[in-house]
Scaffold this motif. Structure first.
Motif, PDB file in Angstrom:
ATOM      1  N   HIS A   1       0.918  -1.183   0.038  1.00 15.67           N
ATOM      2  CA  HIS A   1      -0.007  -0.012  -0.072  1.00 15.67           C
ATOM      3  C   HIS A   1       0.900   1.415   0.057  1.00 15.67           C
ATOM      4  O   HIS A   1       1.874   1.288   0.540  1.00 15.67           O
ATOM      5  CB  HIS A   1      -1.040   0.015   1.274  1.00 15.67           C
ATOM      6  N   GLN A   2       0.532   2.267  -0.613  1.00 11.20           N
ATOM      7  CA  GLN A   2       1.243   3.542  -0.796  1.00 11.20           C
ATOM      8  C   GLN A   2       1.506   4.197   0.675  1.00 11.20           C
ATOM      9  O   GLN A   2       0.412   4.307   1.446  1.00 11.20           O
ATOM     10  CB  GLN A   2       0.624   4.524  -1.585  1.00 11.20           C
ATOM     11  N   HIS A   3       2.693   4.530   0.885  1.00 12.98           N
ATOM     12  CA  HIS A   3       3.144   4.983   1.946  1.00 12.98           C
ATOM     13  C   HIS A   3       4.375   5.937   1.729  1.00 12.98           C
ATOM     14  O   HIS A   3       5.512   5.442   1.129  1.00 12.98           O
ATOM     15  CB  HIS A   3       3.506   3.951   3.181  1.00 12.98           C
ATOM     16  N   GLY A   4       4.164   7.052   2.098  1.00 10.55           N
ATOM     17  CA  GLY A   4       5.506   8.025   1.564  1.00 10.55           C
ATOM     18  C   GLY A   4       6.806   7.582   2.086  1.00 10.55           C
ATOM     19  O   GLY A   4       7.766   7.593   1.350  1.00 10.55           O
ATOM     20  N   ALA A   5       6.936   7.214   3.354  1.00  9.47           N
ATOM     21  CA  ALA A   5       8.245   6.821   3.895  1.00  9.47           C
ATOM     22  C   ALA A   5       8.608   5.620   3.233  1.00  9.47           C
ATOM     23  O   ALA A   5       9.941   5.693   3.071  1.00  9.47           O
ATOM     24  CB  ALA A   5       7.932   6.375   5.481  1.00  9.47           C
ATOM     25  N   PHE A   6       7.838   4.807   2.749  1.00  6.97           N
ATOM     26  CA  PHE A   6       8.462   3.627   2.097  1.00  6.97           C
ATOM     27  C   PHE A   6       8.728   3.785   0.564  1.00  6.97           C
ATOM     28  O   PHE A   6       9.787   3.423  -0.072  1.00  6.97           O
ATOM     29  CB  PHE A   6       7.598   2.250   2.285  1.00  6.97           C
ATOM     30  N   SER A   7       7.773   4.681  -0.136  1.00  2.00           N
ATOM     31  CA  SER A   7       7.923   4.812  -1.408  1.00  2.00           C
ATOM     32  C   SER A   7       8.939   5.766  -2.064  1.00  2.00           C
ATOM     33  O   SER A   7       9.676   5.686  -2.844  1.00  2.00           O
ATOM     34  CB  SER A   7       6.688   5.450  -1.914  1.00  2.00           C
ATOM     35  N   GLU A   8       9.711   6.468  -0.859  1.00  4.32           N
ATOM     36  CA  GLU A   8      10.496   7.509  -1.125  1.00  4.32           C
ATOM     37  C   GLU A   8      11.979   6.579  -0.479  1.00  4.32           C
ATOM     38  O   GLU A   8      13.001   7.260  -0.941  1.00  4.32           O
ATOM     39  CB  GLU A   8      10.361   8.714  -0.211  1.00  4.32           C
ATOM     40  N   ASN A   9      11.835   5.564   0.000  1.00  3.82           N
ATOM     41  CA  ASN A   9      13.029   4.662   0.174  1.00  3.82           C
ATOM     42  C   ASN A   9      13.702   3.989  -1.083  1.00  3.82           C
ATOM     43  O   ASN A   9      12.636   3.233  -1.468  1.00  3.82           O
ATOM     44  CB  ASN A   9      12.797   3.881   1.292  1.00  3.82           C
ATOM     45  N   GLN A  10      14.705   4.277  -1.551  1.00  2.85           N
ATOM     46  CA  GLN A  10      15.198   3.325  -2.660  1.00  2.85           C
ATOM     47  C   GLN A  10      15.359   2.031  -2.556  1.00  2.85           C
ATOM     48  O   GLN A  10      15.680   1.490  -3.693  1.00  2.85           O
ATOM     49  CB  GLN A  10      16.622   4.219  -3.176  1.00  2.85           C
ATOM     50  N   VAL A  11      15.381   1.493  -1.641  1.00  7.18           N
ATOM     51  CA  VAL A  11      15.696   0.037  -1.409  1.00  7.18           C
ATOM     52  C   VAL A  11      14.199  -0.548  -1.131  1.00  7.18           C
ATOM     53  O   VAL A  11      14.167  -1.814  -0.788  1.00  7.18           O
ATOM     54  CB  VAL A  11      16.615  -0.051  -0.341  1.00  7.18           C
ATOM     55  N   PHE A  12      13.192   0.225  -1.181  1.00  5.83           N
ATOM     56  CA  PHE A  12      11.797  -0.441  -1.127  1.00  5.83           C
ATOM     57  C   PHE A  12      11.040  -0.434  -2.320  1.00  5.83           C
ATOM     58  O   PHE A  12      11.144   0.473  -2.949  1.00  5.83           O
ATOM     59  CB  PHE A  12      11.117   0.715  -0.177  1.00  5.83           C
ATOM     60  N   PHE A  13      10.581  -1.530  -2.946  1.00  2.00           N
ATOM     61  CA  PHE A  13      10.036  -1.644  -4.107  1.00  2.00           C
ATOM     62  C   PHE A  13       8.406  -2.099  -3.863  1.00  2.00           C
ATOM     63  O   PHE A  13       8.090  -2.726  -3.104  1.00  2.00           O
ATOM     64  CB  PHE A  13      10.566  -2.845  -4.757  1.00  2.00           C
ATOM     65  N   ARG A  14       7.541  -1.423  -4.617  1.00  2.00           N
ATOM     66  CA  ARG A  14       6.072  -1.780  -4.472  1.00  2.00           C
ATOM     67  C   ARG A  14       5.845  -2.901  -5.162  1.00  2.00           C
ATOM     68  O   ARG A  14       6.040  -3.321  -6.338  1.00  2.00           O
ATOM     69  CB  ARG A  14       5.292  -0.570  -5.020  1.00  2.00           C
ATOM     70  N   TYR A  15       5.199  -3.874  -4.632  1.00  2.00           N
ATOM     71  CA  TYR A  15       4.812  -5.270  -4.921  1.00  2.00           C
ATOM     72  C   TYR A  15       3.560  -5.675  -4.111  1.00  2.00           C
ATOM     73  O   TYR A  15       3.470  -5.681  -3.042  1.00  2.00           O
ATOM     74  CB  TYR A  15       5.986  -6.235  -4.718  1.00  2.00           C
ATOM     75  N   CYS A  16       2.587  -5.848  -4.957  1.00  2.00           N
ATOM     76  CA  CYS A  16       1.196  -6.735  -4.222  1.00  2.00           C
ATOM     77  C   CYS A  16       1.158  -7.953  -5.049  1.00  2.00           C
ATOM     78  O   CYS A  16       1.115  -7.914  -6.322  1.00  2.00           O
ATOM     79  CB  CYS A  16      -0.089  -5.512  -4.389  1.00  2.00           C
ATOM     80  N   ALA A  17       0.929  -8.913  -4.138  1.00  2.00           N
ATOM     81  CA  ALA A  17       0.838 -10.104  -4.697  1.00  2.00           C
ATOM     82  C   ALA A  17      -0.317 -10.342  -5.546  1.00  2.00           C
ATOM     83  O   ALA A  17      -0.303 -11.276  -6.515  1.00  2.00           O
ATOM     84  CB  ALA A  17       0.624 -11.107  -3.515  1.00  2.00           C
ATOM     85  N   GLU A  18      -1.471  -9.820  -5.310  1.00  2.00           N
ATOM     86  CA  GLU A  18      -2.534  -9.924  -6.155  1.00  2.00           C
ATOM     87  C   GLU A  18      -2.504  -9.031  -7.542  1.00  2.00           C
ATOM     88  O   GLU A  18      -3.232  -9.485  -8.645  1.00  2.00           O
ATOM     89  CB  GLU A  18      -4.034  -9.495  -5.378  1.00  2.00           C
ATOM     90  N   GLU A  19      -1.424  -8.347  -7.752  1.00  2.00           N
ATOM     91  CA  GLU A  19      -1.515  -7.471  -8.887  1.00  2.00           C
ATOM     92  C   GLU A  19       0.044  -7.716  -9.538  1.00  2.00           C
ATOM     93  O   GLU A  19       0.040  -7.440 -10.813  1.00  2.00           O
ATOM     94  CB  GLU A  19      -1.355  -5.776  -8.517  1.00  2.00           C
ATOM     95  N   ASP A  20       0.948  -7.917  -9.203  1.00  2.00           N
ATOM     96  CA  ASP A  20       2.004  -8.038  -9.584  1.00  2.00           C
ATOM     97  C   ASP A  20       2.925  -9.301  -9.676  1.00  2.00           C
ATOM     98  O   ASP A  20       2.516 -10.231  -8.836  1.00  2.00           O
ATOM     99  CB  ASP A  20       3.154  -7.005  -9.029  1.00  2.00           C
ATOM    100  N   SER A  21       3.576  -9.671 -10.725  1.00  2.00           N
ATOM    101  CA  SER A  21       4.427 -10.795 -11.049  1.00  2.00           C
ATOM    102  C   SER A  21       5.738 -10.753  -9.981  1.00  2.00           C
ATOM    103  O   SER A  21       6.334  -9.434  -9.990  1.00  2.00           O
ATOM    104  CB  SER A  21       4.566 -11.285 -12.279  1.00  2.00           C
ATOM    105  N   LEU A  22       5.983 -11.432  -9.353  1.00  2.00           N
ATOM    106  CA  LEU A  22       7.426 -11.475  -8.549  1.00  2.00           C
ATOM    107  C   LEU A  22       8.585 -11.490  -9.699  1.00  2.00           C
ATOM    108  O   LEU A  22       9.696 -11.355  -9.234  1.00  2.00           O
ATOM    109  CB  LEU A  22       7.433 -12.599  -7.444  1.00  2.00           C
ATOM    110  N   PHE A  23       8.551 -12.156 -10.709  1.00  2.22           N
ATOM    111  CA  PHE A  23       9.573 -12.628 -11.545  1.00  2.22           C
ATOM    112  C   PHE A  23      10.520 -11.514 -11.657  1.00  2.22           C
ATOM    113  O   PHE A  23      11.656 -11.595 -11.711  1.00  2.22           O
ATOM    114  CB  PHE A  23       8.941 -13.439 -12.979  1.00  2.22           C
ATOM    115  N   LEU A  24       9.835 -10.279 -12.336  1.00  6.36           N
ATOM    116  CA  LEU A  24      10.566  -9.182 -12.627  1.00  6.36           C
ATOM    117  C   LEU A  24      11.590  -8.706 -11.480  1.00  6.36           C
ATOM    118  O   LEU A  24      12.599  -8.331 -11.751  1.00  6.36           O
ATOM    119  CB  LEU A  24      10.014  -8.121 -13.172  1.00  6.36           C
ATOM    120  N   LEU A  25      10.935  -8.600 -10.530  1.00  3.11           N
ATOM    121  CA  LEU A  25      11.461  -8.141  -9.195  1.00  3.11           C
ATOM    122  C   LEU A  25      12.774  -8.764  -8.644  1.00  3.11           C
ATOM    123  O   LEU A  25      13.888  -8.382  -8.435  1.00  3.11           O
ATOM    124  CB  LEU A  25      10.479  -7.868  -8.009  1.00  3.11           C
TER     125      LEU A  25
END
Length: 285
Positions: free
Chosen positions: A39-63
């Motif tokens: 879920h969108q969260h400024g503290a995480f989305s602005e951290n360069q070692v945090f990647f947005r990934y939601c199991a229902e929406e995204d494939s883990l393969f690319l990450l």
């Protein structure tokens, strides 16, 4: 089994959660650590070692192929189907990268279909809940497909000064509100600080297998929270007793076969002491 120690690149799936974020803070100074958040969260989305990934929406393969982790720590949530499919992707990646270890954060829920005795590492799981059955299926997938690269980390009640359960207890104390306790429920427990230290140790050793990262002893749910409350001060919440069975219901896991060194073990009395300390300010690095 111990894997060869190269430079470790860790990916924590669910690094924005209670357990995942504690692991991130514990491991950050020692390893190259990356995390996911959903879920969108400024503290995480602005951290360069945090990647947005939601199991229902995204494939883990690319990450996985972008980060190329040597250790994957699974501590994320999602729908049952999405979680299982994500772990299938993890298995596929690990089968192509033999230097990759998968640490799966499981729980005592895999034994919630048993209630007469505490459970040890070698006991066959049996669950009556959808969540427990999912965890069993993921454990089985990993242990059957990549056994030499898998560590199953089963957790009991995980508490701590800023844990959701203790925060809720403090709120109930302040407002003289109702707090649910289960007089017949026998549990083991631990703290988020101890879990983080234990997993750090397992990572350092390159250990695989099944671990019960729980206290060496047990306590009734009601007694645990009454003792924590009594150590916090004179005020009490309104304890509401809930009985699910007439006899004791064991939902305790205990370490036996894969015990960690004494310095990495914990007792219920130590859990109580830590949880009754002053609140800390929650910070996100």
């Amino acid at each position: 089994m111990k894997l060869k120690q190269d430079k470790q690149r860790i990916l924590i799936l669910g690094g924005s959660g209670f357990i995942g974020n504690a692991l991130y803070k514990e491991l950050l100074s020692y390893f190259e650590v990356y995390c996911t958040y959903c879920h969108q969260h400024g503290a995480f989305s602005e951290n360069q070692v945090f990647f947005r990934y939601c199991a229902e929406e995204d494939s883990l393969f690319l990450l996985l192929n972008e980060i190329q982790p040597t250790i994957i720590i699974s501590a994320f949530h999602g729908s049952n189907q999405a979680l299982f499919e994500a772990h299938e992707e993890i298995v596929n990646y690990a089968m192509l990268h033999f230097n990759c270890t998968v640490l799966y954060i499981s729980s005592s829920e895999v034994f919630d279909g048993k209630f007469q005795h505490p459970a040890f590492e070698d006991d066959a799981p049996l669950s009556a809940s959808a969540s427990g059955k999912l965890k069993i299926s993921i454990e089985k997938l990993l242990l059957e497909q990549i056994p030499a690269q898998t560590a199953i980390l089963r957790l009991p009640f995980v508490l701590g000064i800023n844990s959701p359960e203790i925060v809720h207890l403090r709120q109930c104390i302040r407002h003289a509100a109702t707090f649910d306790v289960y007089p017949n429920l026998v549990i083991s427990a631990t703290t988020i600080n101890k879990v983080s230290q234990q997993i750090h140790f397992i990572v350092n050793k390159g250990s695989t297998g099944i671990f019960h990262l729980a206290s060496n002893d047990m306590i009734h749910h009601e007694d645990l929270f009454m003792e924590i409350t009594s150590k916090m001060g004179d005020k009490m919440p309104i304890f509401k007793s809930i009985y699910r069975r007439n006899e004791d219901d064991y939902q305790a896991i205990l370490p036996k076969k894969n015990k960690l060194p004494d310095t990495h073990q914990i007792t219920v009395s130590q859990v109580i002491e830590e949880c009754s300390l002053k609140e800390e300010i929650i910070s996100i690095k």
